[in-house]
Write an enzyme that holds these catalytic residues in place. Structure first.
Site, PDB file in Angstrom:
ATOM      1  N   ARG A   1      14.183 -20.616   6.134  1.00  0.00           N
ATOM      2  CA  ARG A   1      14.635 -21.667   7.082  1.00  0.00           C
ATOM      3  C   ARG A   1      15.216 -21.098   8.380  1.00  0.00           C
ATOM      4  NH1 ARG A   1      16.649 -23.952   2.229  1.00  0.00           N
ATOM      5  NH2 ARG A   1      15.187 -25.479   1.446  1.00  0.00           N
TER       6      ARG A   1
ATOM      7  N   LYS B   1       8.316 -20.782  22.455  1.00  0.00           N
ATOM      8  CA  LYS B   1       7.142 -21.376  21.815  1.00  0.00           C
ATOM      9  C   LYS B   1       6.582 -20.345  20.848  1.00  0.00           C
ATOM     10  CE  LYS B   1       5.289 -24.779  25.018  1.00  0.00           C
ATOM     11  NZ  LYS B   1       4.120 -25.161  25.836  1.00  0.00           N
TER      12      LYS B   1
ATOM     13  N   GLU C   1      -1.053 -15.253  34.655  1.00  0.00           N
ATOM     14  CA  GLU C   1       0.178 -16.033  34.428  1.00  0.00           C
ATOM     15  C   GLU C   1       1.191 -15.763  35.539  1.00  0.00           C
ATOM     16  OE1 GLU C   1       0.146 -18.314  32.099  1.00  0.00           O
ATOM     17  OE2 GLU C   1      -1.050 -17.613  30.397  1.00  0.00           O
TER      18      GLU C   1
ATOM     19  N   LYS D   1      10.271 -18.839  34.949  1.00  0.00           N
ATOM     20  CA  LYS D   1      10.111 -19.409  33.604  1.00  0.00           C
ATOM     21  C   LYS D   1      11.471 -19.814  33.039  1.00  0.00           C
ATOM     22  CE  LYS D   1       7.840 -19.726  29.354  1.00  0.00           C
ATOM     23  NZ  LYS D   1       6.718 -19.421  28.506  1.00  0.00           N
TER      24      LYS D   1
ATOM     25  N   GLU E   1       9.395 -29.361  26.316  1.00  0.00           N
ATOM     26  CA  GLU E   1       8.214 -29.905  26.993  1.00  0.00           C
ATOM     27  C   GLU E   1       8.177 -31.435  26.880  1.00  0.00           C
ATOM     28  OE1 GLU E   1       4.738 -27.393  26.562  1.00  0.00           O
ATOM     29  OE2 GLU E   1       3.440 -29.078  27.069  1.00  0.00           O
TER      30      GLU E   1
ATOM     31  N   ARG F   1       8.288 -28.646  31.963  1.00  0.00           N
ATOM     32  CA  ARG F   1       7.732 -27.479  31.270  1.00  0.00           C
ATOM     33  C   ARG F   1       6.208 -27.553  31.239  1.00  0.00           C
ATOM     34  NH1 ARG F   1       9.861 -23.963  26.138  1.00  0.00           N
ATOM     35  NH2 ARG F   1       8.142 -22.486  26.220  1.00  0.00           N
TER      36      ARG F   1
ATOM     37  N   ASN G   1       1.533 -25.160  31.994  1.00  0.00           N
ATOM     38  CA  ASN G   1       0.182 -25.197  31.420  1.00  0.00           C
ATOM     39  C   ASN G   1      -0.896 -25.362  32.485  1.00  0.00           C
ATOM     40  OD1 ASN G   1       1.162 -24.982  28.774  1.00  0.00           O
ATOM     41  ND2 ASN G   1       1.642 -27.165  28.750  1.00  0.00           N
TER      42      ASN G   1
ATOM     43  N   HIS H   1      -4.483 -24.502  31.726  1.00  0.00           N
ATOM     44  CA  HIS H   1      -4.617 -24.215  30.300  1.00  0.00           C
ATOM     45  C   HIS H   1      -5.544 -25.189  29.574  1.00  0.00           C
ATOM     46  CE1 HIS H   1      -1.446 -21.406  31.100  1.00  0.00           C
ATOM     47  NE2 HIS H   1      -1.303 -21.073  29.836  1.00  0.00           N
TER      48      HIS H   1
ATOM     49  N   HIS I   1      -8.305 -23.533  27.594  1.00  0.00           N
ATOM     50  CA  HIS I   1      -8.432 -23.575  26.134  1.00  0.00           C
ATOM     51  C   HIS I   1      -9.839 -23.980  25.729  1.00  0.00           C
ATOM     52  CE1 HIS I   1      -3.829 -23.900  25.216  1.00  0.00           C
ATOM     53  NE2 HIS I   1      -4.228 -22.666  25.435  1.00  0.00           N
TER      54      HIS I   1
ATOM     55  N   HIS J   1      -7.219 -14.832  26.955  1.00  0.00           N
ATOM     56  CA  HIS J   1      -6.448 -16.031  27.305  1.00  0.00           C
ATOM     57  C   HIS J   1      -6.180 -16.093  28.821  1.00  0.00           C
ATOM     58  CE1 HIS J   1      -3.434 -19.199  26.887  1.00  0.00           C
ATOM     59  NE2 HIS J   1      -2.605 -18.459  27.600  1.00  0.00           N
TER      60      HIS J   1
HETATM   61  P1  NAD Z   1      -2.461  -9.645  22.733  1.00  0.00           P
HETATM   62  O1  NAD Z   1      -1.184  -9.850  22.059  1.00  0.00           O
HETATM   63  O2  NAD Z   1      -3.700  -9.838  21.947  1.00  0.00           O
HETATM   64  O3  NAD Z   1      -2.474  -8.181  23.382  1.00  0.00           O
HETATM   65  C1  NAD Z   1      -3.611  -7.778  24.092  1.00  0.00           C
HETATM   66  C2  NAD Z   1      -4.132  -6.423  23.665  1.00  0.00           C
HETATM   67  O4  NAD Z   1      -3.320  -5.400  24.245  1.00  0.00           O
HETATM   68  C3  NAD Z   1      -4.119  -6.167  22.177  1.00  0.00           C
HETATM   69  O5  NAD Z   1      -5.270  -5.458  21.823  1.00  0.00           O
HETATM   70  C4  NAD Z   1      -2.887  -5.300  21.978  1.00  0.00           C
HETATM   71  O6  NAD Z   1      -2.951  -4.502  20.846  1.00  0.00           O
HETATM   72  C5  NAD Z   1      -2.905  -4.491  23.233  1.00  0.00           C
HETATM   73  N1  NAD Z   1      -1.619  -3.975  23.687  1.00  0.00           N
HETATM   74  C6  NAD Z   1      -0.463  -4.651  23.749  1.00  0.00           C
HETATM   75  N2  NAD Z   1       0.466  -3.929  24.370  1.00  0.00           N
HETATM   76  C7  NAD Z   1      -0.093  -2.753  24.676  1.00  0.00           C
HETATM   77  C8  NAD Z   1       0.370  -1.587  25.342  1.00  0.00           C
HETATM   78  N3  NAD Z   1       1.575  -1.515  25.866  1.00  0.00           N
HETATM   79  N4  NAD Z   1      -0.476  -0.548  25.467  1.00  0.00           N
HETATM   80  C9  NAD Z   1      -1.753  -0.633  24.985  1.00  0.00           C
HETATM   81  N5  NAD Z   1      -2.254  -1.726  24.385  1.00  0.00           N
HETATM   82  C10 NAD Z   1      -1.427  -2.767  24.234  1.00  0.00           C
HETATM   83  O7  NAD Z   1      -2.619 -10.605  24.014  1.00  0.00           O
HETATM   84  P2  NAD Z   1      -1.580 -11.205  25.069  1.00  0.00           P
HETATM   85  O8  NAD Z   1      -2.380 -11.478  26.272  1.00  0.00           O
HETATM   86  O9  NAD Z   1      -0.358 -10.386  25.184  1.00  0.00           O
HETATM   87  O10 NAD Z   1      -1.162 -12.586  24.418  1.00  0.00           O
HETATM   88  C11 NAD Z   1      -2.074 -13.642  24.224  1.00  0.00           C
HETATM   89  C12 NAD Z   1      -1.473 -14.580  23.213  1.00  0.00           C
HETATM   90  O11 NAD Z   1      -0.276 -15.131  23.755  1.00  0.00           O
HETATM   91  C13 NAD Z   1      -2.356 -15.760  22.874  1.00  0.00           C
HETATM   92  O12 NAD Z   1      -2.343 -15.935  21.481  1.00  0.00           O
HETATM   93  C14 NAD Z   1      -1.680 -16.938  23.554  1.00  0.00           C
HETATM   94  O13 NAD Z   1      -1.876 -18.154  22.866  1.00  0.00           O
HETATM   95  C15 NAD Z   1      -0.244 -16.522  23.492  1.00  0.00           C
HETATM   96  N6  NAD Z   1       0.623 -17.135  24.511  1.00  0.00           N
HETATM   97  C16 NAD Z   1       1.774 -17.720  24.088  1.00  0.00           C
HETATM   98  C17 NAD Z   1       2.623 -18.270  25.009  1.00  0.00           C
HETATM   99  C18 NAD Z   1       3.947 -18.849  24.540  1.00  0.00           C
HETATM  100  O14 NAD Z   1       4.633 -19.464  25.343  1.00  0.00           O
HETATM  101  N7  NAD Z   1       4.328 -18.618  23.314  1.00  0.00           N
HETATM  102  C19 NAD Z   1       2.318 -18.250  26.374  1.00  0.00           C
HETATM  103  C20 NAD Z   1       1.130 -17.644  26.770  1.00  0.00           C
HETATM  104  C21 NAD Z   1       0.281 -17.079  25.828  1.00  0.00           C
HETATM  105  N1  GLY Z   2       3.334 -20.890  28.206  1.00  0.00           N
HETATM  106  C1  GLY Z   2       3.709 -22.254  28.301  1.00  0.00           C
HETATM  107  C2  GLY Z   2       5.119 -22.524  27.917  1.00  0.00           C
HETATM  108  O1  GLY Z   2       5.860 -21.642  27.575  1.00  0.00           O
HETATM  109  O2  GLY Z   2       5.517 -23.660  27.934  1.00  0.00           O
END
Ligand code: NAD
Ligand code: GLY
Length: 360
Positions: free
Chosen positions: A118, A140, A182, A224, A234, A240, A244, A247, A251, A264
């Site tokens: 929890r 998020k 972003e 942010k 949101e 908030r 997006n 997005h 998506h 992404h």
């Molecule tokens: P990711 O986490 O897949 O990382 C991208 C690649 O880079 C991976 O292969 C990883 O192993 C590699 N990598 C990471 N750091 C590294 C480093 N320092 N050196 C070498 N390689 C490295 O992708 P991302 O773009 O970081 O994240 C995308 C994800 O984030 C998606 O799932 C998306 O939905 C999510 N997201 C969430 C939010 C939120 O608010 N929670 C916002 C935007 C995106």
């Molecule tokens: N990446 C969108 C949010 O954090 O709301």
């Protein structure tokens, strides 16, 4: 080092941004007082950064859970691996999870922290540009479902975010560009001066210049932080929701192309071009500003033209996005550079025209 605070009453927390954080014992020690700590990471990042982080944690009991690398592993199976490991090693409610990785690791670790017993504490140590400027901040968390991206999740804030810009030196160029999408987003939705700065400094950002990276990450996190502090969950106020921008289009692209084929950030970049084209068609963005937007996104080595997706499929996917309400597609559109808003008040034909446009 720069510190930015996320102001959320009892859930407030700092974002520390700097260099050599993996050598800063005091900073890490301050946020890792728990006896049992699990570092959740992936197989690519583990050899790069786990040894130095573990060194900083000293004598503590540290469990490392390295998931396979990739968006396709942001799912229930990986989540169960985390629960299994934590339960097997008798992690209690007083433990700490550290998300060491990009957005995939940050999202899944945050959701594991929100749900394990929890709720246990977690901190974010983001290692991609995208996660440093966006996903690690704001709470998020979640995983993908076979029927949709990020469909299972929770709002759950970390105790702090530790951003070491040095880790970007090992990040592949394509991933750096995905993160820049972003960064550009903040300029487009609420910071025209930052957009103009990005136009001047994009080349330095692409060459990973520490001074420019530090500035771009700090301004992005400040933007942010302000948005999240005003509208944590949101709400329908749509503050908030502006995060997006691009997005809903993006998506749909990610979904058709298969996660990982279009990153992404790449899908979001193209989605932002589509949103600004639609805003231009509605008379809210000038042709000159639309050209500036396309040019900056192109300079950042990001795609501006969508893949070939038929209209019916595109519309279906946009309707199934979380942001659709009673089948009406809510979109973030723009009024010039530096101002974005949530709306579903637009002619349907303008949306169809936008998704049928194959070259921008
Ligand atoms: P990711 O986490 O897949 O990382 C991208 C690649 O880079 C991976 O292969 C990883 O192993 C590699 N990598 C990471 N750091 C590294 C480093 N320092 N050196 C070498 N390689 C490295 O992708 P991302 O773009 O970081 O994240 C995308 C994800 O984030 C998606 O799932 C998306 O939905 C999510 N997201 C969430 C939010 C939120 O608010 N929670 C916002 C935007 C995106
Ligand atoms: N990446 C969108 C949010 O954090 O709301």
């Amino acid at each position: 080092m720069k510190t930015i605070n996320i102001d959320l009453a009892k859930r407030s927390y700092p974002i520390h941004i700097g260099q050599n954080l993996f050598e800063n014992n005091d900073l890490v020690a301050k946020y890792t007082t728990q006896k049992k700590i699990a570092i959740i990471t992936n197989e690519t990042i583990e050899p790069l950064y786990v040894p130095s982080l573990k060194r900083l944690l000293g004598e503590k009991e540290v469990l490392v859970i390295a998931l396979p690398d990739g968006e396709q592993y942001k799912n229930h199976e990986s989540l169960n691996v985390i629960y299994d490991e934590l339960l097997t090693h008798k992690f209690g409610r007083d433990s700490l999870l550290i998300a060491l990785g990009g957005g995939v690791i940050g999202d899944i670790t945050g959701y594991a922290a929100a749900t394990y017993m929890r709720g246990v504490d977690f901190i974010q140590v983001p290692t991609t540009l995208l996660s440093q400027v966006d996903s690690s901040v704001g709470g998020k968390t979640g995983i993908n479902h076979a029927l949709g991206k990020n469909m299972i999740g929770a709002f759950y804030q970390p105790k702090c975010v530790l951003i070491d810009i040095d880790v970007l030196q090992t990040l592949p160029d394509r991933e750096l560009s995905a993160g820049l999408a972003e960064v550009i987003k903040y300029g487009l939705i609420r910071d025209a001066a930052f957009f103009a700065w990005l136009e001047r400094e994009m080349v330095n950002l692409l060459s990973k210049s520490p001074e420019q990276l530090m500035y771009a990450i700090s301004v992005s996190c400040e933007n942010k932080a302000r948005v999240v502090s005003e509208d944590e969950f949101e709400s329908t106020k749509g503050i908030r929701a502006t995060l997006n921008l691009g997005h809903t289009f993006g998506h749909a692209i990610e979904n058709v192309m298969g996660y990982g084929n279009w990153l992404h950030g790449e899908a979001v970049a193209c989605g932002m071009v589509m949103a600004s084209y639609m805003s231009m068609q509605l008379g809210w963005v000038t042709a000159q500003d639309f050209d500036r937007i396309k040019a900056l996104i192109k300079t950042a080595k990001l795609p501006i033209d969508p893949p070939d997706i038929n209209q019916v499929q595109f519309m279906e996917l946009m309707r199934s996005d979380k942001k659709a309400v009673q089948g009406k597609i809510n979109l973030i559109l723009q009024k010039g550079i530096g101002h974005a808003f949530l709306t579903n008040d637009y002619p349907h034909e303008t949306l169809l025209d936008t998704i049928n446009q194959k070259v921008f």
